[in-house]
Design a protein around this motif. Structure first.
Motif, mmCIF file in Angstrom:
data_model
loop_
_atom_site.group_PDB
_atom_site.id
_atom_site.type_symbol
_atom_site.label_atom_id
_atom_site.label_comp_id
_atom_site.label_asym_id
_atom_site.label_seq_id
_atom_site.Cartn_x
_atom_site.Cartn_y
_atom_site.Cartn_z
ATOM 1 N N GLU A 39 0.057 2.491 5.915
ATOM 2 C CA GLU A 39 0.844 1.291 5.623
ATOM 3 C C GLU A 39 0.211 0.051 6.243
ATOM 4 O O GLU A 39 0.195 -1.021 5.628
ATOM 5 N N ILE A 95 -2.715 -0.949 4.082
ATOM 6 C CA ILE A 95 -2.301 -1.635 2.853
ATOM 7 C C ILE A 95 -2.137 -3.126 3.121
ATOM 8 O O ILE A 95 -2.555 -3.966 2.314
ATOM 9 N N GLY A 116 -5.025 -5.344 1.592
ATOM 10 C CA GLY A 116 -4.409 -6.072 0.490
ATOM 11 C C GLY A 116 -4.267 -7.561 0.718
ATOM 12 O O GLY A 116 -3.880 -8.292 -0.203
ATOM 13 N N TYR A 167 -6.061 4.473 -1.432
ATOM 14 C CA TYR A 167 -6.193 4.419 -2.892
ATOM 15 C C TYR A 167 -5.526 5.627 -3.547
ATOM 16 O O TYR A 167 -4.801 5.484 -4.539
ATOM 17 N N LEU A 210 -1.772 5.117 -3.355
ATOM 18 C CA LEU A 210 -1.290 4.113 -4.303
ATOM 19 C C LEU A 210 -1.293 4.640 -5.732
ATOM 20 O O LEU A 210 -0.332 4.427 -6.484
ATOM 21 N N ARG A 216 1.595 6.896 -6.320
ATOM 22 C CA ARG A 216 2.840 6.137 -6.487
ATOM 23 C C ARG A 216 2.922 5.544 -7.893
ATOM 24 O O ARG A 216 3.980 5.572 -8.537
ATOM 25 N N TYR A 239 4.737 -2.650 -11.098
ATOM 26 C CA TYR A 239 4.508 -2.060 -9.776
ATOM 27 C C TYR A 239 3.354 -2.753 -9.067
ATOM 28 O O TYR A 239 3.428 -3.039 -7.866
ATOM 29 N N LEU A 240 2.295 -3.033 -9.804
ATOM 30 C CA LEU A 240 1.129 -3.668 -9.196
ATOM 31 C C LEU A 240 1.342 -5.152 -8.921
ATOM 32 O O LEU A 240 0.918 -5.663 -7.882
ATOM 33 N N ASP A 275 3.907 -6.456 -5.973
ATOM 34 C CA ASP A 275 3.295 -6.538 -4.643
ATOM 35 C C ASP A 275 1.793 -6.625 -4.867
ATOM 36 O O ASP A 275 1.132 -5.607 -5.097
ATOM 37 N N ARG A 304 -0.614 -6.927 -3.059
ATOM 38 C CA ARG A 304 -1.477 -6.146 -2.166
ATOM 39 C C ARG A 304 -1.919 -4.871 -2.871
ATOM 40 O O ARG A 304 -3.080 -4.455 -2.769
ATOM 41 N N TYR A 305 -0.977 -4.230 -3.576
ATOM 42 C CA TYR A 305 -1.301 -3.000 -4.296
ATOM 43 C C TYR A 305 -2.357 -3.265 -5.366
ATOM 44 O O TYR A 305 -3.317 -2.501 -5.515
ATOM 45 N N ALA A 343 -6.068 -1.553 -5.447
ATOM 46 C CA ALA A 343 -6.331 -0.605 -6.529
ATOM 47 C C ALA A 343 -7.321 -1.124 -7.560
ATOM 48 O O ALA A 343 -8.067 -0.337 -8.159
#
Length: 237
Positions: free
Chosen positions: A45, A48, A52, A90, A93, A96, A126-127, A130, A132-133, A137
């Motif tokens: 976490e 990330i 990110g 990665y 993520l 998820r 989802y991406l 946030d 950061r994700y 990714a």
């Protein structure tokens, strides 16, 4: 080397208990293996946040550990180096993202078209909800190492497989204007699926690099239109 020096070296070797009695010891009701998993999750976490926001290339182990509230000793308990941690982030993520996409597809039941739109919307939101994700990714993992590139292409191919499934299970009329040699349904669907995944990927990368927000709903609308136009243009198997 005296006994005191030997004991000090043993204490700083990552992952090695200072004494045999420490193995399996419980702290605050947790087994040692549970505490290792909890520390690993905290490092993921924290990574990330760092990867990110400031990026992987400029990140430091000390910075990640500070964010996780752990000493560097515990970093090496779970990870070999920063790249090892980036790989874990990665994988976490993408798992998820696959899960939220899968749930969105299932909610549509037998409606293939609605499922395709739901899945695309879940992926994009989802991406972009946030960034950061999205940055990790879609940008930070690119070109870091051969191992990460293999994992990245495996993830892209897995998403392309979702698109292939949506296209293959939806019957469309046979097009008479196609040349006979072009009626290879499997190959055409594979090419179209990879192209569609690449298009969605690049739209979001371009938005992130340009530095201005793009409405997720607009991306979903335009990309789904590409999907539908491609689906209806493909010959039936």
């Amino acid at each position: 080397m005296n006994a005191q020096e030997s004991h000090q070296i043993q204490d700083v070797v990552p992952g090695r208990p200072a004494t045999q009695a420490a193995v399996g010891r419980r702290y605050s009701g947790q087994e040692s293996s549970e505490r290792v998993r909890e520390r690993r999750a905290r490092l993921v976490e924290a990574a990330i946040e760092v990867f990110g926001t400031t990026g992987y290339a400029s990140s430091k182990v000390k910075e990640i550990c500070r964010g996780a509230g752990l000493s560097e000793r515990y970093f090496y308990e779970s990870f070999v180096n920063r790249e090892d941690l980036l790989y874990a982030v990665y994988v976490d993520l993408t798992e998820r993202i696959f899960e939220v996409t899968r749930r969105a597809l299932e909610e549509a039941g037998d409606d293939i078209v609605a499922g395709a739109r739901n899945g695309l919307a879940a992926f994009v939101r989802y991406l972009l909800d946030d960034t950061r994700y999205a940055r990790i990714a879609l940008i930070e993992v690119v070109g870091v190492s051969e191992k990460l590139e293999r994992q990245r292409f495996a993830a892209l191919d897995a998403f392309a497989e979702i698109v292939r499934h949506q296209v293959l299970t939806q019957p469309v009329p046979q097009r008479e204007d196609l040349e006979p040699h072009a009626n290879n349904h499997t190959d055409r669907v594979w090419i179209a699926s990879v192209a569609l995944v690449g298009a969605v990927n690049h739209v979001m990368v371009d938005s992130l690099i340009a530095g201005y927000p793009v409405c997720a709903e607009l991306i979903v609308d335009v990309c789904f239109e590409f999907f539908e136009n491609t689906r209806t243009a493909l010959p039936r198997a």
